[in-house]
Scaffold this motif. Structure first.
Motif, PDB file in Angstrom:
ATOM      1  N   ASP A  82       0.832  -1.211   0.000  1.00 47.32           N
ATOM      2  CA  ASP A  82       0.000   0.000   0.000  1.00 47.32           C
ATOM      3  C   ASP A  82       0.863   1.257   0.000  1.00 47.32           C
ATOM      4  OD1 ASP A  82      -2.280  -1.543   0.023  1.00 47.32           O
ATOM      5  OD2 ASP A  82      -2.624  -1.355   2.185  1.00 47.32           O
ATOM      6  N   LEU A  83       1.940   1.231   0.758  1.00 47.95           N
ATOM      7  CA  LEU A  83       2.844   2.385   0.810  1.00 47.95           C
ATOM      8  C   LEU A  83       3.520   2.616  -0.543  1.00 47.95           C
ATOM      9  CD1 LEU A  83       4.424   1.807   4.327  1.00 47.95           C
ATOM     10  CD2 LEU A  83       3.286   3.921   3.591  1.00 47.95           C
ATOM     11  N   ILE A  84       3.973   1.541  -1.170  1.00 49.90           N
ATOM     12  CA  ILE A  84       4.629   1.675  -2.466  1.00 49.90           C
ATOM     13  C   ILE A  84       3.650   2.185  -3.521  1.00 49.90           C
ATOM     14  CG2 ILE A  84       5.686   0.361  -4.358  1.00 49.90           C
ATOM     15  CD1 ILE A  84       7.037  -1.378  -2.223  1.00 49.90           C
ATOM     16  N   ALA A  85       2.415   1.652  -3.511  1.00 44.28           N
ATOM     17  CA  ALA A  85       1.410   2.085  -4.491  1.00 44.28           C
ATOM     18  C   ALA A  85       1.044   3.553  -4.298  1.00 44.28           C
ATOM     19  CB  ALA A  85       0.173   1.203  -4.379  1.00 44.28           C
ATOM     20  N   ALA A  86       0.845   3.966  -3.047  1.00 45.40           N
ATOM     21  CA  ALA A  86       0.499   5.357  -2.772  1.00 45.40           C
ATOM     22  C   ALA A  86       1.640   6.283  -3.156  1.00 45.40           C
ATOM     23  CB  ALA A  86       0.159   5.525  -1.291  1.00 45.40           C
ATOM     24  N   ALA A  87       2.865   5.876  -2.822  1.00 45.47           N
ATOM     25  CA  ALA A  87       4.033   6.695  -3.141  1.00 45.47           C
ATOM     26  C   ALA A  87       4.210   6.817  -4.648  1.00 45.47           C
ATOM     27  CB  ALA A  87       5.280   6.095  -2.504  1.00 45.47           C
ATOM     28  N   ARG A  88       4.015   5.717  -5.369  1.00 50.09           N
ATOM     29  CA  ARG A  88       4.168   5.772  -6.824  1.00 50.09           C
ATOM     30  C   ARG A  88       3.209   6.789  -7.436  1.00 50.09           C
ATOM     31  NH1 ARG A  88       2.729   5.088 -11.782  1.00 50.09           N
ATOM     32  NH2 ARG A  88       4.087   4.006 -13.280  1.00 50.09           N
ATOM     33  N   LYS A  89       1.969   6.738  -7.006  1.00 48.83           N
ATOM     34  CA  LYS A  89       0.958   7.655  -7.545  1.00 48.83           C
ATOM     35  C   LYS A  89       1.344   9.106  -7.283  1.00 48.83           C
ATOM     36  CE  LYS A  89      -4.067   8.311  -7.587  1.00 48.83           C
ATOM     37  NZ  LYS A  89      -4.132   9.757  -7.336  1.00 48.83           N
TER      38      LYS A  89
END
Length: 202
Positions: free
Chosen positions: A20-27
Motif C-alpha cells: 500500500d505504501l509503495i502504491a500510494a508513493a508511486r501515484k
C-alpha cells in the motif's frame, strides 16, 4: 498449526502494508514529483500511520527506491516475455527493444526511472538498480548474440551501457511526443549495424 497461521497472517498484513505504501508513493511521485511529495501525504493516501512508514522504510528516499525497483523489475519482465529463447538472436534483440519502449509508455515510468531516479538516487544508485533489471536483460541478450556468432565481438559492458543510454533517450523522446516507430526504426538500424551480416533492405 494456529501459530503457523498467525505468522502467515502477520506476514500477509506486513506485505500488504508495504504494498500500500509503495502504491500510494508511486501515484504521488508520478503526479507531483519526488521533491514535491511529503511523507504525510503518502501515509494518508496509503491509509497507514507514520510509524508504519518508518517501520518498513528508513526514509522517503528508501521508499522511492522501492518504487523505482518495482518499476524497473516490471519493465525487465516485459522485455523477457517479449524475447524468449526460441527467437533468433537478432529477432530477440529487436523484440526486446520494442517491448522496452512500450513498457516505458506506462504513465509515470519515464519520470520515475529516467528523470527522478538518477536525481534522487544518484547515478551510482540508479546504475545499481538498472544492473539488476533492464541492463541485466540487455547484457544477457548481447552476450547470447555474440556467443552465437551473430554479432561482432565488442566490449560487453561498454556496449550494454551505450545501447541502454540510447534506449533511454528514445523512451524520453517518445514520452515527449516523438513518433514511436521512428525511434524504434533508428535503434533497429543501430542493432543491425552491429550484426556480422546486416540484413539487406527489402
Amino acid at each position: 498449526m494456529q501459530e503457523r497461521n498467525l505468522r502467515r497472517s502477520n506476514r500477509d498484513r506486513t506485505e500488504a502494508t508495504r504494498g500500500d505504501l509503495i502504491a500510494a508513493a508511486r501515484k504521488l511521485f508520478t503526479e507531483k514529483s519526488y521533491a514535491e511529495t511529503g511523507t504525510p501525504e503518502i501515509v494518508a493516501a496509503a491509509g497507514v500511520t507514520r510509524g508504519a512508514l518508518y517501520h518498513h522504510f528508513a526514509d522517503k528516499q528508501a521508499l522511492f527506491e522501492a518504487v523505482v525497483e518495482q518499476e524497473a523489475n516490471a519493465v525487465a519482465e516485459e522485455v523477457e516475455r517479449a524475447a524468449p529463447v526460441a527467437l533468433g538472436a537478432r529477432e530477440a534483440l529487436l523484440a526486446g527493444t520494442e517491448a522496452y519502449l512500450r513498457a516505458m509508455q506506462v504513465a509515470g515510468r519515464t519520470r520515475l526511472l529516467l528523470l527522478d531516479g538518477p536525481a534522487v538516487l544518484g547515478r551510482t544508485g540508479m546504475d545499481a538498480v538498472d544492473d539488476r533489471h533492464g541492463n541485466r536483460t540487455l547484457r544477457e541478450g548481447l552476450a547470447t548474440t555474440m556467443r552465437a556468432g551473430a554479432m561482432r565481438k565488442l566490449p560487453l559492458d561498454a556496449l550494454t551501457g551505450l545501447l541502454a543510454a540510447t534506449f533511454d533517450r528514445a523512451a524520453l523522446a517518445v514520452d515527449a511526443g516523438a513518433p514511436f516507430d521512428d525511434q524504434l526504426a533508428v535503434i533497429a538500424a543501430l542493432i543491425d549495424g552491429l550484426m556480422k551480416q546486416s540484413p539487406q533492405p527489402a
